[in-house]
Design an enzyme around this catalytic site. Structure first.
Site, PDB file in Angstrom:
ATOM      1  N   HIS A  82       0.839  -1.199   0.000  1.00 54.05           N
ATOM      2  CA  HIS A  82       0.000   0.000   0.000  1.00 54.05           C
ATOM      3  C   HIS A  82       0.870   1.244   0.000  1.00 54.05           C
ATOM      4  O   HIS A  82       1.799   1.358   0.771  1.00 54.05           O
ATOM      5  CB  HIS A  82      -0.904   0.022   1.240  1.00 54.05           C
ATOM      6  CG  HIS A  82      -1.745   1.260   1.307  1.00 54.05           C
ATOM      7  ND1 HIS A  82      -2.858   1.429   0.529  1.00 54.05           N
ATOM      8  CD2 HIS A  82      -1.614   2.398   2.028  1.00 54.05           C
ATOM      9  CE1 HIS A  82      -3.388   2.620   0.773  1.00 54.05           C
ATOM     10  NE2 HIS A  82      -2.653   3.224   1.679  1.00 54.05           N
ATOM     11  N   ASP A 161     -15.241   3.148   8.288  1.00 54.70           N
ATOM     12  CA  ASP A 161     -14.162   4.065   7.901  1.00 54.70           C
ATOM     13  C   ASP A 161     -14.660   5.103   6.906  1.00 54.70           C
ATOM     14  O   ASP A 161     -14.309   6.281   6.995  1.00 54.70           O
ATOM     15  CB  ASP A 161     -12.981   3.287   7.303  1.00 54.70           C
ATOM     16  CG  ASP A 161     -11.936   4.241   6.711  1.00 54.70           C
ATOM     17  OD1 ASP A 161     -11.342   5.001   7.492  1.00 54.70           O
ATOM     18  OD2 ASP A 161     -11.757   4.240   5.489  1.00 54.70           O
ATOM     19  N   ARG A 168     -14.587  13.278   9.518  1.00 60.30           N
ATOM     20  CA  ARG A 168     -13.310  13.918   9.875  1.00 60.30           C
ATOM     21  C   ARG A 168     -12.982  15.041   8.898  1.00 60.30           C
ATOM     22  O   ARG A 168     -12.443  16.072   9.277  1.00 60.30           O
ATOM     23  CB  ARG A 168     -12.183  12.876   9.878  1.00 60.30           C
ATOM     24  CG  ARG A 168     -12.236  11.935  11.083  1.00 60.30           C
ATOM     25  CD  ARG A 168     -11.380  10.701  10.850  1.00 60.30           C
ATOM     26  NE  ARG A 168     -10.005  11.040  10.526  1.00 60.30           N
ATOM     27  CZ  ARG A 168      -9.201  10.314   9.757  1.00 60.30           C
ATOM     28  NH1 ARG A 168      -9.623   9.163   9.246  1.00 60.30           N
ATOM     29  NH2 ARG A 168      -7.977  10.701   9.517  1.00 60.30           N
ATOM     30  N   SER A 183      -7.414   4.076   9.889  1.00 56.61           N
ATOM     31  CA  SER A 183      -8.213   4.145   8.660  1.00 56.61           C
ATOM     32  C   SER A 183      -7.543   3.346   7.536  1.00 56.61           C
ATOM     33  O   SER A 183      -8.164   2.484   6.906  1.00 56.61           O
ATOM     34  CB  SER A 183      -8.371   5.620   8.268  1.00 56.61           C
ATOM     35  OG  SER A 183      -8.822   5.751   6.945  1.00 56.61           O
ATOM     36  N   LYS A 187      -8.597  -0.846   6.006  1.00 59.18           N
ATOM     37  CA  LYS A 187      -8.891  -1.227   4.623  1.00 59.18           C
ATOM     38  C   LYS A 187      -7.970  -2.349   4.140  1.00 59.18           C
ATOM     39  O   LYS A 187      -8.398  -3.262   3.445  1.00 59.18           O
ATOM     40  CB  LYS A 187      -8.770   0.004   3.707  1.00 59.18           C
ATOM     41  CG  LYS A 187      -9.978   0.931   3.874  1.00 59.18           C
ATOM     42  CD  LYS A 187      -9.810   2.255   3.154  1.00 59.18           C
ATOM     43  CE  LYS A 187      -9.048   3.231   3.982  1.00 59.18           C
ATOM     44  NZ  LYS A 187      -9.251   4.644   3.696  1.00 59.18           N
TER      45      LYS A 187
HETATM   46  N1  URA Z   1      -6.107   8.009   3.796  1.00 56.62           N
HETATM   47  C1  URA Z   1      -6.993   7.193   4.399  1.00 56.62           C
HETATM   48  O1  URA Z   1      -7.387   6.184   3.830  1.00 56.62           O
HETATM   49  N2  URA Z   1      -7.434   7.521   5.619  1.00 56.62           N
HETATM   50  C2  URA Z   1      -7.050   8.627   6.263  1.00 56.62           C
HETATM   51  O2  URA Z   1      -7.487   8.860   7.371  1.00 56.62           O
HETATM   52  C3  URA Z   1      -6.139   9.467   5.623  1.00 56.62           C
HETATM   53  C4  URA Z   1      -5.673   9.130   4.379  1.00 56.62           C
END
Ligand code: URA
Ligand code: CA
Length: 434
Positions: A82, A161, A168, A183, A187
């Protein structure tokens, strides 16, 4: 349990328990806890932080809020990579076939680009016929057969999320390392990999602009991964300037092909070999990082990485003839050179702004609904530290419209030439393991 008590607890700097975090996340996902209470909580987290245990609990609560991809039918250790977002970041297109060629199973779930950052699926769609809308069963079969397949994002991955990130975004609580780390990790974990290699970008084009923040984010993510049973490590790499030369979909596919042939840009090649070595090592396909790197270099030299790309593209409906003939991909109608206005050394190529210039050409999306032009984009002719003479090209601009004044202006503003010598930036700032 009452949400107000939990907000108070975090406001006063105490640790939330596993059950309390589960209560918050499941209540927020199903709508029984309102936005205003969760925004108060995220603001408390912003100021108070989260302990290591809270971070792992939050991550797993978000993982459990939706679908989890089951990759258990795939043989071997599944390693995912990632990147925390970048400009012209062609690494996934190179790494997938490269590490698959040495036997590491790559079961990749990918997304589309937004704003100045590109997405792997968009890039792959520059290959005629290629599609990622495949059933889970076919996805698993393809990985077992070819060691590589890419599938589009499941609609119901980590819904908690999605909701929390949107909240946020409008409550000034995006910039919290525990919230960013959980976050991203939620994923990755929901997507099913056994081991995770993170490429945490640092610099102007990155989410984290300073090296200290990037290191802290990397450590936070590595701890979460290891605490929830996924072997995780991070490489911190430069995103003060775009990676490689190409920015734009078909242009980046061409750059990936060049790199798999051993003829790619130095920075892109080096980063792919570094990340790839860690992937091969975590997948237990080599006994050391040195051996892993050797295997990857061999796969480039003997053509097996390039062959793997062909198999991967054609097995998902793509026209693999583009590997030998990249001009079979969409081509822009016009090209223009951005000429240097003075002699000197390239001092800055501000990555996010250059990414935005490519977006203005149509290579990226301004909003989720925008359509993109796969043919257009930029090829950097110079990178930071390179000497340049007045009139020499800094960038070739590939466009499908003739009036590119706005793009030109943006590039001139963000590619700075200095009269004194400038050093090329460091590519890899460090590695974080546990
Ligand atoms: N990318 C994400 O997937 N989550 C965040 O909180 C910030 C950047
Ligand atoms: Ca690139």
């Amino acid at each position: 349990m009452r949400m107000v008590d939990l907000i108070e607890k975090k406001r006063d700097g105490q640790e939330l328990s596993t059950d309390e975090i589960k209560f918050i996340i499941s209540g927020y996902t199903d709508g029984t806890i309102p936005d205003y209470q969760v925004s108060a909580l995220t603001m408390a987290i912003y100021f108070r932080g989260m302990t290591e245990k809270e971070r792992a609990d939050l991550t797993m609560a978000m993982v459990e809020s939706g679908d989890q991809i089951d990759l258990s039918q795939i043989e071997g250790i599944k390693v995912d990579k990632h990147s925390t977002g970048g400009v012209g970041d062609t690494t996934t297109l190179v790494l997938g076939p490269l590490v698959a060629a040495v036997g590491v199973p790559i079961a990749k779930m990918s997304g589309r680009g937004l704003g100045h950052t590109g997405g792997t699926i968009d890039k792959l769609e520059a290959v005629k016929g290629f599609h990622v809308e495949i059933e889970n069963e076919e996805f698993i079969n393809l990985v077992n057969k070819n060691k590589i397949a890419v599938i589009g994002q499941s609609g119901n991955l980590t819904p908690a999320d999605k909701k929390l990130y949107a909240l946020r975004d409008v409550t000034a609580t995006v910039d919290s390392i525990p919230l960013i780390a959980s976050s991203i990790m939620s994923k990755k974990i929901a997507a099913g990999a056994d081991a995770i290699v993170l490429d945490v970008k640092t610099g102007a084009g990155a989410f984290m602009k300073t090296l200290d923040d990037s290191k802290e984010l990397a450590k936070a993510m590595v701890r979460i991964g290891n605490n929830v049973g996924r072997r995780t490590m991070a490489v911190i790499s430069d995103m003060s300037q775009p990676l490689g030369y190409a920015i734009g979909n078909a242009l980046e596919v061409k750059e990936a092909i060049d790199t798999l042939k051993g003829e790619g840009p130095r920075d892109l090649t080096e980063l792919c070999l570094t990340l790839g070595s860690h992937m091969v090592y975590l997948a237990e396909k080599a006994n050391s990082l040195e051996e892993a790197r050797q295997k990857l270099e061999n796969a480039i030299l003997d053509g097996s990485a390039l062959e793997k790309l062909k198999v991967f593209l054609s097995s998902q409906g793509g026209d693999a003839s583009i590997v030998d003939n990249p001009s079979n991909m969409p081509q822009a109608n016009y090209s223009f050179e951005l000429e240097a206005k003075e002699d000197g050394y390239v001092a800055e190529i501000i990555a996010d702004e250059v990414g935005t210039a490519a977006m203005l050409l149509g290579a990226g999306r301004a909003t989720k609904e925008s359509t993109i032009d796969l043919a257009v984009g930029l090829i950097l002719k110079k990178k930071i530290g390179d000497q340049v003479q007045k009139g020499e090209s800094l960038v070739t601009i590939y466009s499908n419209f003739e009036n590119i004044d706005e793009v030109r202006e943006k590039l001139y503003e963000n590619i700075k030439v200095s009269s004194t010598k400038v050093e090329a930036p460091i590519l890899i700032y460090g590695e974080i393991t546990e």
